[in-house]
Write a protein that holds these residues in place. Sequence first.
Motif, PDB file in Angstrom:
ATOM      1  N   ILE A 107     -15.710  -5.495   1.013  1.00 23.46           N
ATOM      2  CA  ILE A 107     -15.896  -4.343   1.889  1.00 23.46           C
ATOM      3  C   ILE A 107     -14.548  -3.694   2.159  1.00 23.46           C
ATOM      4  N   ARG A 108     -13.536  -4.512   2.401  1.00 20.33           N
ATOM      5  CA  ARG A 108     -12.207  -3.975   2.698  1.00 20.33           C
ATOM      6  C   ARG A 108     -11.706  -3.119   1.543  1.00 20.33           C
ATOM      7  N   LEU A 109     -11.880  -3.605   0.325  1.00 20.67           N
ATOM      8  CA  LEU A 109     -11.382  -2.872  -0.848  1.00 20.67           C
ATOM      9  C   LEU A 109     -12.085  -1.523  -0.995  1.00 20.67           C
ATOM     10  N   ALA A 110     -13.401  -1.517  -0.783  1.00 16.79           N
ATOM     11  CA  ALA A 110     -14.141  -0.257  -0.879  1.00 16.79           C
ATOM     12  C   ALA A 110     -13.665   0.717   0.198  1.00 16.79           C
ATOM     13  N   ILE A 130     -19.378  -1.093  -9.734  1.00 19.58           N
ATOM     14  CA  ILE A 130     -20.589  -1.410  -8.990  1.00 19.58           C
ATOM     15  C   ILE A 130     -21.363  -0.110  -8.816  1.00 19.58           C
ATOM     16  N   PRO A 131     -22.658  -0.200  -8.612  1.00 25.18           N
ATOM     17  CA  PRO A 131     -23.442   1.020  -8.458  1.00 25.18           C
ATOM     18  C   PRO A 131     -23.013   1.835  -7.235  1.00 25.18           C
ATOM     19  N   VAL A 132     -23.270   3.124  -7.305  1.00 23.39           N
ATOM     20  CA  VAL A 132     -22.935   4.012  -6.202  1.00 23.39           C
ATOM     21  C   VAL A 132     -23.612   3.553  -4.912  1.00 23.39           C
ATOM     22  N   GLY A 133     -24.843   3.115  -5.049  1.00 20.09           N
ATOM     23  CA  GLY A 133     -25.558   2.643  -3.862  1.00 20.09           C
ATOM     24  C   GLY A 133     -24.853   1.465  -3.198  1.00 20.09           C
ATOM     25  N   THR A 134     -24.289   0.595  -4.007  1.00 21.95           N
ATOM     26  CA  THR A 134     -23.574  -0.564  -3.457  1.00 21.95           C
ATOM     27  C   THR A 134     -22.301  -0.113  -2.752  1.00 21.95           C
ATOM     28  N   VAL A 135     -21.648   0.886  -3.317  1.00 25.60           N
ATOM     29  CA  VAL A 135     -20.442   1.411  -2.669  1.00 25.60           C
ATOM     30  C   VAL A 135     -20.800   1.947  -1.288  1.00 25.60           C
ATOM     31  N   LYS A 136     -21.841   2.736  -1.260  1.00 25.40           N
ATOM     32  CA  LYS A 136     -22.235   3.336   0.017  1.00 25.40           C
ATOM     33  C   LYS A 136     -22.580   2.266   1.040  1.00 25.40           C
ATOM     34  N   TRP A 137     -23.238   1.238   0.576  1.00 25.38           N
ATOM     35  CA  TRP A 137     -23.632   0.160   1.499  1.00 25.38           C
ATOM     36  C   TRP A 137     -22.400  -0.554   2.033  1.00 25.38           C
ATOM     37  N   LEU A 139     -19.421   0.673   2.345  1.00 30.24           N
ATOM     38  CA  LEU A 139     -18.744   1.569   3.283  1.00 30.24           C
ATOM     39  C   LEU A 139     -19.479   1.596   4.620  1.00 30.24           C
ATOM     40  N   HIS A 140     -20.756   1.611   4.547  1.00 34.43           N
ATOM     41  CA  HIS A 140     -21.564   1.594   5.773  1.00 34.43           C
ATOM     42  C   HIS A 140     -21.272   0.340   6.577  1.00 34.43           C
ATOM     43  N   GLN A 141     -21.247  -0.787   5.880  1.00 31.15           N
ATOM     44  CA  GLN A 141     -20.974  -2.055   6.572  1.00 31.15           C
ATOM     45  C   GLN A 141     -19.552  -2.076   7.118  1.00 31.15           C
ATOM     46  N   GLY A 142     -18.621  -1.540   6.329  1.00 35.05           N
ATOM     47  CA  GLY A 142     -17.233  -1.524   6.779  1.00 35.05           C
ATOM     48  C   GLY A 142     -17.074  -0.695   8.047  1.00 35.05           C
TER      49      GLY A 142
END
Lengths: 156, 426
Positions: A107-110, A130-137, A139-142
Amino acid sequence: MRLNEQAFVKRAMACERKLYRAARAILGCDADCEDAVQDALIKAWQRLDTLREERYFETWLTRILINECKNLCKKRRLAEVLPETLAALQSPEPELFEALTKLPEKIRLAMVLHYNDGYDVAQVSGILRIPVGTVKWRLHQGRAQLRKMLGEEAFR
Amino acid sequence: MSKFVMRDSFPETPGGFHGRVEATLMNLKEVDRMKKRYKLATVLVAALIGALLLAGLAYAAVQSNLLGRLFPNTTPNPQAERLVTPLNLSETKDGVTFTINEYLLDGSDLYVNWTASSEVAEPMILLNGPMAAEGTSLMDNGDPASLSLQEGAPLGDELLGQSISRGITSTNVGHFYEEIPNGPFEVTMTALFMTPVAELVKEADMTERTHSPTLMFGERGERWVVDFISDYQPNATAIEFSADMLGNYLDAHLTEGHSMRERIACYQAAYEQLGYAQTLAKIELIFTVEPDPEHIVHTVIDGPDTFEFDEFTIRFTQMDFTAASTHIEYEVTPAEISGDITEDWLYSEMWFEVYPDGKPLTKPLSQQHDGGSGDNAFIGELWGEALPETPTSVTIIPERHKQSEQDKKTMMEDHKMVIPLKQVSG
């Protein structure tokens, strides 16, 4: 197409700050970041032919650097990324820096790649494979975890 | 809705880090450079596209630009021939024309071939915005010879004494990171024609550092391009970090989650306000792509995908031979052994020879090793052109050689792997 040496040097220097942040998001000390970036630049120069297009230079170099950081972690059995106390004190935002280091590495890296280095979601997807959806997730969690640690007023 | 902004909390880039970067870059000449073997396919494609521009001729023996681009040296496979969809969607404005010629959707990638042209001799610059399909996971990956919002193509008769062309044909390639839509979806492509305002300089003549907006005219492979730059340092021994006014403008005006249309508009405004160029015409074309699941055929592994050896275990996670491309992904986990077998050689010196249906490839695949998926493993991928026929199996033989010693490769015949495939539709 192939970058000449001058173009390679220019582009690498131009993204030095981004490279430092990306390395620092994985590795716990500046000395390791120096080793990783040296190996990454050498490998990037050696593998210049794997750069599909010049405009992707930054994301491509960042990905190579991230690989080197992870290789370094494996070689030195670095189990946990902990900030150097000195580095935290020298940070312009010590509380935020410390909170960032408490995030899980993925999460930190994203978060760093997107909010600090300015890569858009699609570029982060390409860098981290990683998929775009995973990136967004991530970032959301971060965002959620940082808000929880620091409070809403810490962000503009 | 408030915008989440994370201030830069990282310490200043340490002097040691900067010094190591600088020292490494100053000594690149001592580093072995990788030979072009695995980019040969890309170079040949770019060269062929360049030849097309210079000669103004269609690809020999094919009517479709796309099929010629995807199969430069072999006959197109039947799937690709069925999937290529002509559009001939065109708009002319103020003496310039933008035409979407055709597209091909092969199940994971969208290829769109287009042409832009000018009716006048005076030079102008064409910028091609990445294609966008809202509501889908499409990301424009670019083509080896494609343009971007910071690197345009000169159109006209002559520029700085160099003969150029009034027309250009190119292909954008987009990848779907999730499933392609089940039904028709819209794709937007934009061509931005601009008249140069800033100083135009040949790349070879740029000998001094510049901070002012500059249009740098140079070669990229077989193509002439115009770079929009705001800071150029030709002298590698006088490197300093400096502000990028174009980047600063974009940072200040592009909001989080912006659309492709907003991005293109922001670049356009930046170039106008910073004094690079003025807009002559902007043409946006929207077309509908209709997936053809019945004829979209690709391959999946239909048998053992994991092979264990003394030095490593390899698991193939993707073996995709589509109508338009070849893509193989794998994961290598090194074993804990001693001697000269180390993780480094697996990562840096192990390559793969690929034999679809036991036959050698006309063009070798490109290969890259990437980040790790676990504690030990690293991910790799092989990619390249589509094949004339969809294979039913793939034989893969590892080979070992240092990057600079391809003539000294050692084939690891005892590590030969045969992976059965099956075709699936959709």
